[in-house]
Design a protein around this motif. Structure first.
Motif, PDB file in Angstrom:
ATOM      1  N   VAL A 142      -4.561   7.209  -0.271  1.00  0.00           N
ATOM      2  CA  VAL A 142      -4.184   5.893   0.238  1.00  0.00           C
ATOM      3  C   VAL A 142      -2.675   5.744   0.222  1.00  0.00           C
ATOM      4  CG1 VAL A 142      -4.314   3.412  -0.189  1.00  0.00           C
ATOM      5  CG2 VAL A 142      -6.365   4.805  -0.402  1.00  0.00           C
ATOM      6  N   SER A 143      -2.071   6.223  -0.853  1.00  0.00           N
ATOM      7  CA  SER A 143      -0.611   6.236  -0.973  1.00  0.00           C
ATOM      8  C   SER A 143       0.052   6.838   0.260  1.00  0.00           C
ATOM      9  CB  SER A 143      -0.195   7.069  -2.188  1.00  0.00           C
ATOM     10  OG  SER A 143       0.256   6.246  -3.215  1.00  0.00           O
ATOM     11  N   SER A 160      -3.383  -6.018  -5.077  1.00  0.00           N
ATOM     12  CA  SER A 160      -3.518  -5.013  -6.136  1.00  0.00           C
ATOM     13  C   SER A 160      -2.183  -4.323  -6.406  1.00  0.00           C
ATOM     14  CB  SER A 160      -4.599  -3.997  -5.773  1.00  0.00           C
ATOM     15  OG  SER A 160      -4.063  -2.732  -5.492  1.00  0.00           O
ATOM     16  N   ILE A 161      -1.413  -4.106  -5.343  1.00  0.00           N
ATOM     17  CA  ILE A 161      -0.090  -3.491  -5.526  1.00  0.00           C
ATOM     18  C   ILE A 161       0.827  -4.448  -6.276  1.00  0.00           C
ATOM     19  CG2 ILE A 161       1.973  -2.617  -4.362  1.00  0.00           C
ATOM     20  CD1 ILE A 161       0.166  -1.812  -2.019  1.00  0.00           C
ATOM     21  N   GLN A 162       0.792  -5.711  -5.881  1.00  0.00           N
ATOM     22  CA  GLN A 162       1.622  -6.707  -6.557  1.00  0.00           C
ATOM     23  C   GLN A 162       1.290  -6.751  -8.045  1.00  0.00           C
ATOM     24  OE1 GLN A 162       0.875 -10.253  -4.146  1.00  0.00           O
ATOM     25  NE2 GLN A 162       2.988 -10.168  -3.417  1.00  0.00           N
ATOM     26  N   LEU A 170     -10.547  -4.581   8.585  1.00  0.00           N
ATOM     27  CA  LEU A 170      -9.366  -4.147   7.858  1.00  0.00           C
ATOM     28  C   LEU A 170      -8.712  -5.291   7.094  1.00  0.00           C
ATOM     29  CD1 LEU A 170      -7.961  -1.577   7.386  1.00  0.00           C
ATOM     30  CD2 LEU A 170      -6.573  -1.934   9.420  1.00  0.00           C
ATOM     31  N   GLU A 171      -8.834  -6.495   7.648  1.00  0.00           N
ATOM     32  CA  GLU A 171      -8.079  -7.632   7.114  1.00  0.00           C
ATOM     33  C   GLU A 171      -8.315  -7.901   5.625  1.00  0.00           C
ATOM     34  OE1 GLU A 171      -7.335 -12.169   8.136  1.00  0.00           O
ATOM     35  OE2 GLU A 171      -8.434 -11.068   9.687  1.00  0.00           O
ATOM     36  N   GLN A 209      -9.470  -5.992   3.418  1.00  0.00           N
ATOM     37  CA  GLN A 209      -9.099  -4.826   2.628  1.00  0.00           C
ATOM     38  C   GLN A 209      -7.591  -4.728   2.445  1.00  0.00           C
ATOM     39  OE1 GLN A 209     -10.915  -1.219   3.828  1.00  0.00           O
ATOM     40  NE2 GLN A 209     -12.990  -2.000   3.616  1.00  0.00           N
ATOM     41  N   LEU A 210      -6.860  -5.050   3.512  1.00  0.00           N
ATOM     42  CA  LEU A 210      -5.409  -5.058   3.405  1.00  0.00           C
ATOM     43  C   LEU A 210      -4.970  -6.107   2.397  1.00  0.00           C
ATOM     44  CD1 LEU A 210      -4.175  -4.652   7.084  1.00  0.00           C
ATOM     45  CD2 LEU A 210      -3.952  -3.010   5.235  1.00  0.00           C
ATOM     46  N   LYS A 211      -5.641  -7.236   2.443  1.00  0.00           N
ATOM     47  CA  LYS A 211      -5.341  -8.314   1.512  1.00  0.00           C
ATOM     48  C   LYS A 211      -5.531  -7.852   0.068  1.00  0.00           C
ATOM     49  CE  LYS A 211      -7.134 -12.789   0.106  1.00  0.00           C
ATOM     50  NZ  LYS A 211      -8.173 -13.801   0.328  1.00  0.00           N
ATOM     51  N   VAL A 270      -0.224   4.592   3.304  1.00  0.00           N
ATOM     52  CA  VAL A 270       0.623   3.403   3.213  1.00  0.00           C
ATOM     53  C   VAL A 270       2.087   3.781   3.392  1.00  0.00           C
ATOM     54  CG1 VAL A 270       1.422   1.555   1.702  1.00  0.00           C
ATOM     55  CG2 VAL A 270      -0.992   2.133   1.769  1.00  0.00           C
ATOM     56  N   LYS A 293      -0.303  -4.449  -9.891  1.00  0.00           N
ATOM     57  CA  LYS A 293       0.002  -3.175 -10.551  1.00  0.00           C
ATOM     58  C   LYS A 293       1.477  -3.028 -10.878  1.00  0.00           C
ATOM     59  CE  LYS A 293      -2.976   0.488 -10.751  1.00  0.00           C
ATOM     60  NZ  LYS A 293      -3.112   1.901 -10.875  1.00  0.00           N
ATOM     61  N   LEU A 327      -5.562  -4.776  -1.006  1.00  0.00           N
ATOM     62  CA  LEU A 327      -4.572  -3.739  -1.290  1.00  0.00           C
ATOM     63  C   LEU A 327      -3.246  -4.366  -1.691  1.00  0.00           C
ATOM     64  CD1 LEU A 327      -3.903  -0.739  -1.277  1.00  0.00           C
ATOM     65  CD2 LEU A 327      -3.357  -0.924   1.157  1.00  0.00           C
ATOM     66  N   LEU A 328      -2.826  -5.359  -0.919  1.00  0.00           N
ATOM     67  CA  LEU A 328      -1.551  -6.042  -1.171  1.00  0.00           C
ATOM     68  C   LEU A 328      -1.515  -6.669  -2.557  1.00  0.00           C
ATOM     69  CD1 LEU A 328       1.122  -6.855   0.325  1.00  0.00           C
ATOM     70  CD2 LEU A 328       0.007  -9.025   0.797  1.00  0.00           C
TER      71      LEU A 328
END
Lengths: 181, 181
Positions: free
Chosen positions: B9-10, B130-132, B120-121, B123-125, B13, B134, B127-128
DNA sequence: CAAATCAGTTTTGATTCGATACTATTGGCC
DNA sequence: GGCCAATAGTATCGAATCAAAACTGATTTG
């Protein structure tokens, strides 16, 4: 795939990309590097041997080769990359990461830890190629999705453009000559 | 959600973000602007009235407020944005797009046309956020996903932090005080 | 009311950036 | 072979970015 939805996906990609830029910038500052330096190092860590040149970096990052050339000079001076003249075409210089540069990209990957569900992967792939296609951009995909790629045997690959044999690792890297299959 | 997959995934992205940067840079050049100018204008088009300040832009983009301040001066000079002093707290200045600046962000949205499947929507949400999470980043989400947001009635919103009423349009914008609900 | 904090600007020096001009090599074409 | 266009890359230029640090004012805290 309607137009109303394209906008919504847009918003998420914008924010995801902005967040990623922000993290990269913070990382660059911590490493005492400029943003573009990290971009260059990261690119060199994923490009194949046909794409490790000033011009290719310029195409990938969307900056003039003059700017890239300057940054490359600094990266070489700092001992992060090296350049080797091509044996056949003496105009081109192949760039590669030195151990110091490779360790930066390794820290970058660890620093920006991305997590996502498995389902996301093929969708991100589709999104990426659709954006490239929509914006009329050529190149920069892996051999595995390239129409020039030939696989005469198991774990054996040949590039139809250069007629050269490619290793299993090599075909996972991105290439400037890539064309969707 | 395994570790082996996180890496994959990295990669996607990274490439998606790099492609987006490249398109933004090309757009900026065509408009006679710097990359960071476009970033600022884009941010101002999606942030709410609590987040339209120099400091908030600095936090969002991951650059020092000194740098941002300089760029803002230029954007104001060019007639793309305006700044208005806060009536209560005289230290803060609220920034907003002038028509000339708004038209740039509109062209940006049209220029970088993103398409993606509806699936996708969400899932992108994820992902976003989760990154914030993390990366220990706070803030910058919309009221709709914020724990301070209260909805006393249909299409009626109140921010629990500021106790102010918010319009239907306002709650769709991103806020620096955002905390996940 | 003094000290600490906060929002924002200014200054400094190194570096980027695009544009342009430049060198050197290669490839085509007659 | 010889000429010319195309290509890879560098050098130079001036404007602008960048982070760091010092600096105003305004606000909050103790």
């Amino acid at each position: 795939m309607g137009d109303t939805n394209a906008n919504a996906v847009s918003q998420w990609v914008e924010r995801l990309s902005a967040l990623h830029r922000s993290l990269m910038r913070k990382f660059a500052t911590e490493e005492g590097l400029q943003f573009v330096h990290v971009e260059i190092l990261q690119y060199l860590s994923i490009c194949n041997r046909y794409s490790d040149t000033t011009q290719a970096i310029s195409d990938y990052l969307g900056q003039t080769k003059g700017s890239i050339s300057q940054s490359l000079g600094l990266l070489e001076e700092k001992g992060l990359i090296k350049r080797v003249q091509d044996k056949i075409d003496k105009r081109v210089f192949h760039l590669s990461l030195l151990s110091k540069g490779a360790s930066v990209t390794k820290r970058l990957l660890e620093s920006i830890h991305l997590d996502g569900s498995e389902k996301l992967e093929p969708q991100l792939k589709n999104l990426l190629t659709s954006i490239q296609k929509k914006n009329g951009l050529k190149g920069f995909g892996t051999c595995l999705s390239c129409r020039f790629n030939q696989s005469p045997g198991k774990n054996s690959f040949v590039c139809g453009l250069t007629k050269e044999k490619l290793s299993v690792d090599e075909v996972k890297k991105i290439c400037k000559e890539h064309e969707a299959s």
